[in-house]
Design a protein around this motif. Structure first.
Motif, PDB file in Angstrom:
ATOM      1  N   PRO A  47       7.867   6.261  -1.791  1.00 37.05           N
ATOM      2  CA  PRO A  47       7.683   7.653  -1.349  1.00 37.05           C
ATOM      3  C   PRO A  47       6.494   8.338  -2.016  1.00 37.05           C
ATOM      4  O   PRO A  47       5.770   9.099  -1.372  1.00 37.05           O
ATOM      5  CB  PRO A  47       8.991   8.339  -1.739  1.00 37.05           C
ATOM      6  CG  PRO A  47       9.988   7.246  -1.806  1.00 37.05           C
ATOM      7  CD  PRO A  47       9.238   6.035  -2.273  1.00 37.05           C
ATOM      8  N   GLU A  48       6.278   8.050  -3.291  1.00 39.30           N
ATOM      9  CA  GLU A  48       5.148   8.656  -3.992  1.00 39.30           C
ATOM     10  C   GLU A  48       3.824   8.113  -3.469  1.00 39.30           C
ATOM     11  O   GLU A  48       2.844   8.855  -3.339  1.00 39.30           O
ATOM     12  CB  GLU A  48       5.258   8.401  -5.498  1.00 39.30           C
ATOM     13  CG  GLU A  48       6.383   9.170  -6.159  1.00 39.30           C
ATOM     14  CD  GLU A  48       7.757   8.540  -5.931  1.00 39.30           C
ATOM     15  OE1 GLU A  48       8.750   9.266  -6.067  1.00 39.30           O
ATOM     16  OE2 GLU A  48       7.832   7.350  -5.607  1.00 39.30           O
ATOM     17  N   LEU A  49       3.779   6.839  -3.155  1.00 39.59           N
ATOM     18  CA  LEU A  49       2.560   6.255  -2.611  1.00 39.59           C
ATOM     19  C   LEU A  49       2.264   6.780  -1.204  1.00 39.59           C
ATOM     20  O   LEU A  49       1.093   6.967  -0.843  1.00 39.59           O
ATOM     21  CB  LEU A  49       2.642   4.736  -2.618  1.00 39.59           C
ATOM     22  CG  LEU A  49       2.681   4.106  -4.013  1.00 39.59           C
ATOM     23  CD1 LEU A  49       2.831   2.593  -3.915  1.00 39.59           C
ATOM     24  CD2 LEU A  49       1.454   4.472  -4.804  1.00 39.59           C
ATOM     25  N   ILE A  50       3.302   7.042  -0.441  1.00 43.61           N
ATOM     26  CA  ILE A  50       3.105   7.665   0.874  1.00 43.61           C
ATOM     27  C   ILE A  50       2.556   9.076   0.692  1.00 43.61           C
ATOM     28  O   ILE A  50       1.637   9.494   1.402  1.00 43.61           O
ATOM     29  CB  ILE A  50       4.418   7.670   1.688  1.00 43.61           C
ATOM     30  CG1 ILE A  50       4.798   6.236   2.068  1.00 43.61           C
ATOM     31  CG2 ILE A  50       4.292   8.553   2.928  1.00 43.61           C
ATOM     32  CD1 ILE A  50       6.175   6.106   2.692  1.00 43.61           C
ATOM     33  N   GLY A  51       3.090   9.810  -0.283  1.00 45.99           N
ATOM     34  CA  GLY A  51       2.581  11.142  -0.568  1.00 45.99           C
ATOM     35  C   GLY A  51       1.125  11.114  -1.000  1.00 45.99           C
ATOM     36  O   GLY A  51       0.325  11.940  -0.581  1.00 45.99           O
ATOM     37  N   LEU A  52       0.761  10.128  -1.830  1.00 40.51           N
ATOM     38  CA  LEU A  52      -0.635   9.975  -2.248  1.00 40.51           C
ATOM     39  C   LEU A  52      -1.526   9.644  -1.058  1.00 40.51           C
ATOM     40  O   LEU A  52      -2.632  10.185  -0.928  1.00 40.51           O
ATOM     41  CB  LEU A  52      -0.745   8.879  -3.311  1.00 40.51           C
ATOM     42  CG  LEU A  52      -2.145   8.558  -3.809  1.00 40.51           C
ATOM     43  CD1 LEU A  52      -2.801   9.787  -4.419  1.00 40.51           C
ATOM     44  CD2 LEU A  52      -2.099   7.407  -4.794  1.00 40.51           C
ATOM     45  N   ALA A  53      -1.050   8.787  -0.175  1.00 40.50           N
ATOM     46  CA  ALA A  53      -1.829   8.435   1.023  1.00 40.50           C
ATOM     47  C   ALA A  53      -2.056   9.661   1.902  1.00 40.50           C
ATOM     48  O   ALA A  53      -3.149   9.843   2.454  1.00 40.50           O
ATOM     49  CB  ALA A  53      -1.120   7.336   1.806  1.00 40.50           C
TER      50      ALA A  53
END
Length: 73
Positions: A47-53
């Motif tokens: 979820p955090e990597l999706i937010g960063l993307a």
């Protein structure tokens, strides 16, 4: 560098700066709205990597849109 070139370079830099910042903020808010808040989390999961993307995509789209709006002339 002539005055005209300097003015165009200034407008490009301004468009880039405004586009990156506003685009990143828009991407971050979209991520928060969807439940992928990269900024507030301390974990490094999907979820955090999706937010960063979303933030990174917002930076690119914001820069593109700002350049179109500011340099269209």
């Amino acid at each position: 560098m002539s005055g005209q070139d300097l003015g165009k370079a200034f407008r490009q830099g301004l468009a880039d700066a405004i586009g990156f910042v506003l685009g990143a903020l828009a991407g971050w808010q979209l991520g928060r709205w969807l439940g992928y808040d990269f900024i507030a989390s301390t974990a490094w999961g999907v979820p955090e990597l999706i937010g960063l993307a979303l933030i990174l995509v917002g930076c690119g789209l914001g820069r593109w849109l700002a350049r179109k709006l500011i340099l269209r002339g």
